[in-house]
Design a protein around this motif. Sequence first.
Motif, PDB file in Angstrom:
ATOM      1  N   ASP A  80       0.813  -1.208   0.000  1.00  0.00           N
ATOM      2  CA  ASP A  80       0.000   0.000   0.000  1.00  0.00           C
ATOM      3  C   ASP A  80       0.851   1.264   0.000  1.00  0.00           C
ATOM      4  O   ASP A  80       0.493   2.270  -0.623  1.00  0.00           O
ATOM      5  CB  ASP A  80      -0.951  -0.002   1.198  1.00  0.00           C
ATOM      6  CG  ASP A  80      -0.199  -0.066   2.524  1.00  0.00           C
ATOM      7  OD1 ASP A  80       0.829  -0.762   2.593  1.00  0.00           O
ATOM      8  OD2 ASP A  80      -0.648   0.591   3.485  1.00  0.00           O
ATOM      9  N   LEU A  81       2.017   1.229   0.667  1.00  0.00           N
ATOM     10  CA  LEU A  81       2.877   2.415   0.702  1.00  0.00           C
ATOM     11  C   LEU A  81       3.590   2.623  -0.630  1.00  0.00           C
ATOM     12  O   LEU A  81       3.798   3.769  -1.063  1.00  0.00           O
ATOM     13  CB  LEU A  81       3.896   2.283   1.833  1.00  0.00           C
ATOM     14  CG  LEU A  81       3.329   2.307   3.258  1.00  0.00           C
ATOM     15  CD1 LEU A  81       4.448   2.241   4.286  1.00  0.00           C
ATOM     16  CD2 LEU A  81       2.478   3.553   3.484  1.00  0.00           C
ATOM     17  N   ARG A  84       0.968   4.238  -2.699  1.00  0.00           N
ATOM     18  CA  ARG A  84       0.686   5.600  -2.249  1.00  0.00           C
ATOM     19  C   ARG A  84       1.730   6.587  -2.755  1.00  0.00           C
ATOM     20  O   ARG A  84       1.404   7.711  -3.143  1.00  0.00           O
ATOM     21  CB  ARG A  84       0.627   5.654  -0.723  1.00  0.00           C
ATOM     22  CG  ARG A  84       0.325   7.029  -0.145  1.00  0.00           C
ATOM     23  CD  ARG A  84       0.422   7.020   1.366  1.00  0.00           C
ATOM     24  NE  ARG A  84      -0.428   5.996   1.957  1.00  0.00           N
ATOM     25  CZ  ARG A  84      -0.428   5.692   3.240  1.00  0.00           C
ATOM     26  NH1 ARG A  84       0.406   6.321   4.072  1.00  0.00           N
ATOM     27  NH2 ARG A  84      -1.241   4.756   3.698  1.00  0.00           N
ATOM     28  N   TYR A  85       2.991   6.168  -2.771  1.00  0.00           N
ATOM     29  CA  TYR A  85       4.068   7.073  -3.181  1.00  0.00           C
ATOM     30  C   TYR A  85       4.562   6.796  -4.591  1.00  0.00           C
ATOM     31  O   TYR A  85       5.629   7.271  -4.991  1.00  0.00           O
ATOM     32  CB  TYR A  85       5.226   6.982  -2.185  1.00  0.00           C
ATOM     33  CG  TYR A  85       4.830   7.466  -0.805  1.00  0.00           C
ATOM     34  CD1 TYR A  85       4.671   8.823  -0.545  1.00  0.00           C
ATOM     35  CD2 TYR A  85       4.593   6.562   0.227  1.00  0.00           C
ATOM     36  CE1 TYR A  85       4.291   9.273   0.719  1.00  0.00           C
ATOM     37  CE2 TYR A  85       4.213   6.996   1.488  1.00  0.00           C
ATOM     38  CZ  TYR A  85       4.061   8.356   1.733  1.00  0.00           C
ATOM     39  OH  TYR A  85       3.681   8.797   2.982  1.00  0.00           O
ATOM     40  N   GLU A 107       6.778   9.197   5.603  1.00  0.00           N
ATOM     41  CA  GLU A 107       5.982   8.633   6.680  1.00  0.00           C
ATOM     42  C   GLU A 107       6.319   9.266   8.030  1.00  0.00           C
ATOM     43  O   GLU A 107       5.461   9.357   8.907  1.00  0.00           O
ATOM     44  CB  GLU A 107       6.184   7.116   6.752  1.00  0.00           C
ATOM     45  CG  GLU A 107       5.480   6.338   5.659  1.00  0.00           C
ATOM     46  CD  GLU A 107       3.970   6.444   5.794  1.00  0.00           C
ATOM     47  OE1 GLU A 107       3.425   6.020   6.830  1.00  0.00           O
ATOM     48  OE2 GLU A 107       3.342   6.964   4.851  1.00  0.00           O
TER      49      GLU A 107
END
Length: 519
Positions: A80-81, A84-85, A107
């Motif tokens: 997910d990260l 996201r980025y 983060e």
Amino acid sequence: EIAHVNNIYAKPDATSRLDIFRVEASWLRQMEESLYDLTPAFGSLMSQFDSRAVKALTVNGRLLAIPSFLDLTSIYYRKDLLVRYNKSYPTTWDEFEETAFFIQEEERKTNPNFWGFMWQGSRNEILTLLALQFISTHGGGKFVEDDGTVSINNPNAIAALDRARGWLNFITPISIVNQHLHETKQPFLLEEALFLIDLTHLIGEVHNWQPKGVDLFQCGSRNFNSLIGIGSPPGQPALNNATVPWYWGWAVNKYSPEIEETIKVLEFLASTEQQLFKARFSEDPPTRKELQQNDTITCGNRSSPTTCDIGLEELIFVDRALGPIGSKYFSISEIIFTGFNDFLVGKYSTANDLVLWMECEIHFILSIGIPEHCGTAENKNYKMPFLGYLGAIFFGINISLSCFFAIFIYLKRKNKVVTASQPLFLYFICLGCAISSTSVVFLGRDENNFSVSTLDAFCQCIVWFYGVGFALTVSSLIAKTSRVKQLILDNYNTDADENVKGLRQLPFLRAILFAVFFE
């Protein structure tokens, strides 16, 4: 631990004999003499198993274990990260560092405890695997090559070690130098890390992962573990799908009186059905080819991550050269994880110093051509063999003499001289000598036959056995000396005996008695 298992459970006279062992390939050289050759019973079936596992579990042409499952170094990451980025999964270490640092800094705007990469840095076998993973994927080889060549001293290995130490306080907390896998995984499972390097056995635990702040009753509405992915560690272009494997298998005790029945049990444990069960419910990567090649059967509708995400057949296995190393693997492994940890905490100023030390120590252990830069230094890790026998001889002499004099005292206990000497104190002296002599038994052990943790216990035994024995012996002698002093000097009427009075006035005699008493 392996020597202990072999002695307690696998010997002909073992008090707690086991018929079947679950073993790892590195154990086999130490247990070889106690294991049954499975080639006649299973040799024709080995084409159904991963050939790399079969090779690792075969020693000197003898199939000593049936492949059960694999345990592989893998990277766990927050999918997910990355989404996201707008980052893709990195395939090189440069990309890995850049991605880890970028997302870590983003983060930390809301979570100051966030780190980019978690990995174990404490001293044990896992750190050896990680060192091999880092070095091999930088093109630095694997410490000892398959032909027996010691290859650790090369620029790529040095660069890999420098990079690993450079991660500390950059994308990795310094605390990892004292942490085991069960500790380094916690920040990742608590959403405080982007990447984690661990073994595939962690997949099952990841499936039970629950993010912070989420009520247990909400878990049915979302599949949280699907936010985590698993992949092979980064590396150079030709090495970005390399992994260091542990090969697990089932072995049979050669001294089992029920060999035929044991073989039947092994047939079940090595069956496709059993490996499928382990793959689906324990997430253990299978060793049967049909399960490695068919993701639908092996993983079915199970959510990611699973063993099927790794692509077992495409992975490059970086083996530990167990063949040329043989039973000395754990001695070499200790050199690697001890040296790597010392380098991380700053005991070596440069990686070049570390690899020079490792190169010399590995050559010493393998007893092969010593490089000139190692000088003529002896292998300081091991005693000379004859010293062990010499120590055993002296131990036997001391114990024999202690027993002889204890028996002599008992038989002559009514003799006036023995009675006046107080047999109880004489028994204590014999017992103390016997106990202190026992420390020689522990002092004569080394890594050739015992694990590091066992040797640590032996070190404690040396101090305690010698200390207790010394205390019993010397305290008895002091007590007797004190009693003699009282009888000769303290209880005399010096006014009535001018000779004794004169003796008491001699400072030289008094000094001797004082020194003996307090010695």
